[in-house]
Structure formats: C-alpha cells, structure tokens
Write an enzyme that holds these catalytic residues in place. Structure first.
Site, short mmCIF file in Angstrom:
data_model
loop_
_atom_site.label_atom_id
_atom_site.label_comp_id
_atom_site.label_asym_id
_atom_site.label_seq_id
_atom_site.Cartn_x
_atom_site.Cartn_y
_atom_site.Cartn_z
N SER A 40 -3.52 6.44 3.80
CA SER A 40 -3.79 6.37 5.20
C SER A 40 -2.77 5.65 5.82
CB SER A 40 -5.06 5.43 5.48
OG SER A 40 -5.47 5.10 6.78
N GLN A 62 -13.93 12.35 11.92
CA GLN A 62 -14.05 13.71 11.74
C GLN A 62 -12.88 14.44 12.67
OE1 GLN A 62 -17.98 15.43 12.35
NE2 GLN A 62 -17.63 16.93 10.90
N LEU A 118 -11.12 12.58 -1.08
CA LEU A 118 -11.74 11.19 -0.78
C LEU A 118 -12.32 10.83 0.65
CD1 LEU A 118 -9.26 8.11 -1.43
CD2 LEU A 118 -9.99 8.59 0.96
N HIS A 125 -9.42 16.30 11.07
CA HIS A 125 -9.13 17.55 11.13
C HIS A 125 -7.78 18.14 11.59
CE1 HIS A 125 -13.30 17.58 9.51
NE2 HIS A 125 -12.87 18.87 9.44
N ARG A 147 0.77 -1.14 -0.07
CA ARG A 147 0.18 0.06 -0.05
C ARG A 147 0.82 1.20 0.01
NH1 ARG A 147 -5.24 -1.72 -1.04
NH2 ARG A 147 -5.94 -2.82 0.62
N GLY A 162 -7.85 4.89 -0.93
CA GLY A 162 -7.70 5.59 0.38
C GLY A 162 -6.75 5.01 1.37
#
Ligand SMILES: *[C@@H]1O[C@H](CO)[C@@H](O)[C@H](O)[C@H]1NC(C)=O
Ligand SMILES: *[C@@H]1O[C@H](CO)[C@@H](O)[C@H](O)[C@H]1NC(C)=O
Ligand SMILES: *[C@@H]1O[C@H](CO)[C@@H](O)[C@H](O)[C@H]1NC(C)=O
Ligand SMILES: *[C@@H]1O[C@H](CO)[C@@H](O)[C@H](O)[C@H]1NC(C)=O
Length: 607
Positions: A541, A214, A395, A218, A131, A537
């Site tokens: 990540s 979330q 994304l 952020h 990945r 994604g």
C-alpha cells in the site's frame, strides 16, 4: 573506466557466488517413490523445498542440485541461514511486529506529545522506508516468469509478484508439503468463511470506509479476464485515477466535456451527477433491464454495481469540476487540456493524502499521527515507480466488510434490492448516503466466518485464482515479509475448532494457502484483522502511494499543481472536505462510526 567496472563486477560476482552448490539431501525418498515424475526422472526439483531463506534466490542446477543466491541478504551459507555479524546485531535490535504494534496502538498521551515534535517525522519516515523496502523495485517476477527476465520487467500487462510461482514440477500443489490435492474451494469457504451471525468490526470501521476501499482499489485491481488470470487491464499500476477518467484515452475523451477542463455531467434536482451512457457512450456493466437513460457513465465500468460506488464517483466528479473552476479563475489563458491535466494531478494528490491520513490512519489503529509529506523521502533512496502485485490483489478481498442489510435513513435494503439499483443515489442524494454509510458499522475482516452467503463465491474465486497462479504457501509469505512461520494451525488461529478442521483438510501448516491464512489468522487485540494482513498489506500500500510520480522531487512543487492554490488543495485534503465542499449540507463524515454508536455495540455484544 570500463576495466575498473569489469573488475568490480567480477569481484561482486565471485564473492556472491562463494557458496557451494550443495548436493540435495538424500533423506527424502518417500515423495519420490510415492509420486514418480517421468519428466524429472524420479528427482524432485530441489527448489520445491523453498530452501533459500531470508529472500535468497533458488536456482536449479543439473537435475537435483540448487544454489541459493544470498547476495545482499545479510546472510550466507547453503540456504542463506547464517547471519553476517551486522545482521545479527540488527536482528537483535529489531522489535517484533507484535511489539511495535502494541506500542503504536497504546499510550495515546505519549503519541500526542510526539505528534508536535520532529520525532513524528523521523518515525513516519522510518515506517515508510522500512515498509517500502520490502517491495522489490524495479519489479521482479510475474505469473509466467519465476526468474528475473526482460519480458517480466517490460510487459506491464502482467500483475507482478513478490514470490515466484510454485514450480510446475513439484510433487504437491504447494511444493513438497501437504496433500496431493488441495481441499475443494467451495468446501473451504462454506466451512471457514460463511457468516453465521454478523461480526461487527471492533475498530468501528463503517460503510463509508468499505465503499471507499472498493472504489479506490478498483483503479488498479482490474484483472483482465479475456487474457486470463495474472493479467491486468490498464497500465497505470497505481493511483492514476483511471476509475474516474477511464483506463484508455478513448474512454477519457468520451467522459470529457472539452470545456474548461471539465468532465461531462447532468443536473438532477439541482445537483450534479455523472452523465448517462447516452451522453457519454462508454461501456458500463449493468443488467439488461436497466435502460440506457438510467445507466451512469464513469471511469470504471463496474461502478454501477453498488450505489456506494456511484456515490463516490459522483463526489469525485463534482470535485474535478470544482477544481477546474478554481484553476480557470487563476489561469484564464489555459486551454481545456491544461486545465483537465492539472486538475487530474491535483485529484491524484488529494486521493493519496486522504488515503494516508484518513484511510490508512483509521485502519492502522495507530495513535502515531501519519503524515503525507513526500519531502520525508527526499533524503533517502526511493524508486518512484510501482507495479501492482497479484499478492496485493489477493489480499485486498475484504468482502467481510459488507453487512447483511444496508440501512439508508429509515429504510432497509437487502443485497438484492441494493445491487444495481440506480434510483437509490438519485432518490436519497449524496448527503443522505454519506450520513447513512457513516453511521453503519462494517463487518470484521479477519478471523473467519463473516462472509455474506452471497459473497462466498467471490472468496472461492480468490482461492481458485491463487491455485491457477500457483501462489506459494502462506508461511513462505510470512517469512518473505520478515515474520516467523507459524508452527501449527493452532498457532495460526489461536483456537481449537477451525485449526483441527484445517489440519485435517491441509495436513500441514506449511501447505496452507495465502488468502485463507490471511483471513483465518487470529486478529490483533480489538482489531479488524491479524498481523499478516498488516505486515504484508502495508508495504504494498505505502509503496503504491509514495511511489507515485507526483511524490518525486521533480513533480512535488506548486507549479505542477497550477500554483500554490492547487498545491494547497492537495496538502489539506481530507475525506470530510471532499464531501462537504461538494454537497449543500455537510453531514458527519468519518471512516469510523460515531463514538456514541460504538460503545453501544460493544455493550450489546457483551450481554
Ligand atoms: C537446506 O535446505 C534443505 C531443504 O529445506 C534442507 O534439506 C537442508 O538440510 C538445508 N541445508 C542446510 C545446510 O541447512
Ligand atoms: C498533530 O500536530 C499537528 C501539527 O503538527 C496538528 O495540526 C494536529 O492537530 C495534531 N494532532 C493531534 C491529534 O494532536
Ligand atoms: C505481454 O504478454 C502477453 C502474454 O505473453 C502477450 O499476449 C502480450 O502481447 C504482451 N504484451 C506486450 C505489450 O508485449
Ligand atoms: C431501488 O431503490 C428504490 C429507492 O430508491 C426502491 O424504492 C426500489 O424498491 C429499489 N428497487 C428494487 C428493485 O428493489
């Protein structure tokens, strides 16, 4: 020595450019006659055709010629399409993403056996390296530079990007395919994203997960509005916990107590909460009618928006001060600064551990038990650095997770009563919120038609941003991440109605935009979203998590974390412990709804 280096360099340069500069094909007059470009004097920039496959780099020569640099792609030929023999062999053996997803999400008994053997380490290492290798490191392009440049490398105010922008002089907005004008963004979100009826996530993801996502993201997705799209605020580019400590030294100092390494706090009803902006004067976004005495001051200025975000801010604040006490006991000689700095590293470690073993584990649906163990990568080539990409930001807009109403204990809150409501956290307390958010199921992200009407403008904003930044088509990203381009809209959505509408609006599957492609792709069986979201994604990540300096051989040792005690806090962190070590009564904590809620939901859906 220098001579040898030069010779080697020369050989590399000459062999890698042993590709002819090809004349652009002449069978494409239609676009030129339809759309004469005075600037390019009736010639189309050949790179607008995205001719270079398999990560080859397109370089324009003269007016109408191009060259694909296929160096180290494993392919050669004009468009990097001819595999070298070992590439053929490797491609033959490489299982398709659909195949290994199938294996990893079934055969629990098999994975239970693997879990207790060394094979688990081998597979986890493979997952991490395969990945991460899809992410260029050091970073390459950004929204102003579609070619390698020192400015793009060194100016960390930009989000990076994996694929360069669509060249400015292309005949259509997406290159050469599709219509002259893209469909209106608000029409797109109304047609494809607006929720008719709440669609629960078949994986059982809950609101505790949604708010974690979330809150966590952020710290690095901070578009710097004042500088324009494509710029990032703060320079961490990863898990730096700036959402807890602020993205500047000034803000951090406002939030700190300067005693025992701790952060400022207030005690209400016997519990610890973040200070108000009166005590810690930092900028926070709140509506005008919220008095300063009610505005919480935390690292991220937007967290007043939702009680779920402030709940996590409270938990991490308590955790920080808890760890400070533990360190202080072992190191009575340490000053405030060292206690603060070491605690911050421990919390960074805890965050990565929780994200990999609880959060990504849940999201993946894998029966393979993931493992956060930086030592797995010590024997392989890996760069301990990260730059946040525009594509990752695009994304990660997962607003379909948000339900119609928020259920807290016996009470129901509409969006308007929930947003910026500062009393919910204090009236119910952290325990009750965790318990309620754990029980409430979140919406399914993929498949379309699951955005709360109030959030459609956010989705339209994502699409508009991608146009300003000239993101390449969805299919180009599919190919970049080792997936096959979709041949038709029906191939993408797996149904008739939306695919016909898309066909009419876009005209060509190769002109479909990135975000809409991700959201409208057919989902994996019983999954929260489709193949592309996972395959595009996950690399961003995992690279972001494992590329953190604390995972490097130089940092990953007990002394970095103040000794074995701190190191163990990192190595045993879970979301359950984060909550339960910081509240008085431990509720049920997980990133999915309890098992007795999920079957009920499935049944009611079938009825
Ligand atoms: C290379 O790509 C261009 C643009 O897609 C195409 O027109 C051309 O036929 C390709 N050439 C070869 C040799 O495949
Ligand atoms: C997997 O193995 C680890 C130890 O190797 C153990 O702690 C854990 O409980 C196991 N998990 C499952 C689901 O079997
Ligand atoms: C980064 O680029 C922007 C846009 O060109 C510029 O305004 C800013 O000063 C640059 N930052 C640095 C540190 O050079
Ligand atoms: C905010 O939440 C409280 C409960 O904590 C509730 O009583 C109140 O009505 C909410 N405020 C608004 C404006 O809806």
């Amino acid at each position: 020595m220098a001579g040898l280096c030069l010779t080697v360099l020369f050989v590399i340069v000459t062999t890698s450019y042993s590709l002819e500069v090809s004349d652009k094909e002449t069978n494409l007059p239609s676009i030129e006659s339809r759309f004469p470009y005075s600037l390019s004097m009736l010639t189309v920039n050949p790179c607008c055709y995205y001719p270079c496959q398999h990560k080859g780099v397109c370089v324009r020569f003269e007016m109408d010629k191009y060259l694909c640099d296929c160096t180290r792609t494993g392919y050669y030929g004009t468009n990097c399409t001819i595999p070298e023999w070992w590439t053929k062999f490797r491609e033959f053996l490489r299982p398709s993403p659909a195949f290994y997803h199938y294996i990893l999400t079934r055969f629990k008994w098999f994975w239970d056996i693997i879990n207790s053997t060394f094979i688990r380490d081998v597979i986890v290492r493979l997952v991490l390296t395969v990945r991460s290798n899809l992410i260029p490191s050091p970073p390459t392009y950004n929204s102003a530079y579609g070619y390698i440049s020192w400015e793009a490398y060194s100016n960390v105010s930009y989000f990076t990007r994996v694929l360069p922008p669509v060249p400015d002089d292309c005949p259509t907005p997406m290159g050469t395919k599709g219509k002259m004008e893209l469909p209106d963004a608000s029409l797109l979100v109304e047609t494809f994203l607006k929720r008719e009826k709440f669609i629960p996530d078949p994986q059982g993801t809950n609101l505790l997960f949604a708010f974690f996502a979330q809150h966590f993201t952020h710290q690095f997705f901070k578009t710097y509005g004042r500088m324009g799209r494509g710029f990032i605020k703060g320079f961490g580019h990863g898990v730096d916990l700036s959402h807890i400590y602020g993205d500047s030294l000034e803000r951090q100092h406002m939030l700190r107590l300067f005693t025992d390494g701790k952060l400022k706090y207030q005690i209400i009803n016997g519990d610890i909460y973040p200070p108000t902006v009166v005590e810690a004067p930092v900028f926070m976004i709140y509506p005008d009618n919220v008095p300063k005495e009610k505005q919480f001051a935390v690292g991220q200025e937007v967290f007043g928006l939702l009680p779920g975000l402030m709940m996590y801010a409270t938990l991490w604040l308590r955790e920080h001060n808890r760890v400070c006490d533990i360190l202080k006991k072992e190191h009575p000689t340490w000053d405030d600064e060292q206690l603060f700095q070491t605690t911050r590293l421990i919390l960074i470690g805890e965050t990565i551990k929780i994200v990999i073993e609880d959060y990504v584990q849940h999201l993946s649906g894998y029966y393979l038990k993931l493992k956060f163990d930086p030592e797995l990568l010590f024997g392989v080539q890996f760069q301990y650095r990260n730059r946040i990409a525009v594509e990752f930001n695009q994304l990660y807009h997962w607003h379909p997770l948000i339900p119609e109403k928020f259920q807290i204990l016996e009470d129901e809150y509409s969006h308007s009563r929930f947003l910026y409501n500062t009393s919910i956290l204090l009236d119910y307390g952290v325990e009750a919120l965790v318990e309620s958010f754990t029980k409430q199921i979140a919406g399914k992200i993929g498949g379309g038609k699951n955005h709360h009407p109030g959030l459609l403008k956010v989705a339209a904003g994502v699409i508009e941003e991608s146009r300003k930044l000239r993101l390449q088509p969805f299919n180009e990203y599919r190919k970049r991440f080792g997936l096959k381009a979709y041949k038709s809209f029906k191939d993408l959505t797996g149904e008739e109605i939306m695919s016909a509408q898309l066909e009419e609006l876009y005209g060509d599957i190769d002109a479909l935009e990135f975000y809409l492609g991700l959201l409208l792709e057919k989902s994996n069986p019983n999954s929260i979203f489709g193949e592309s979201m996972v395959e595009i994604g996950a690399p961003f990540s995992l690279k972001g998590l494992m590329g953190n300096p604390i995972c490097s051989p130089e940092y990953w040792k007990p002394s970095t974390f103040g000794g074995e005690t701190g190191f163990n806090i990192v190595k045993t962190a879970t979301i359950q412990k984060l909550v339960c070590l910081n509240v008085k009564q431990c509720p049920f904590v997980a990133f999915h709804v309890p098992d007795d809620v999920l079957p009920k939901l499935k049944k009611s859906d079938e009825l």
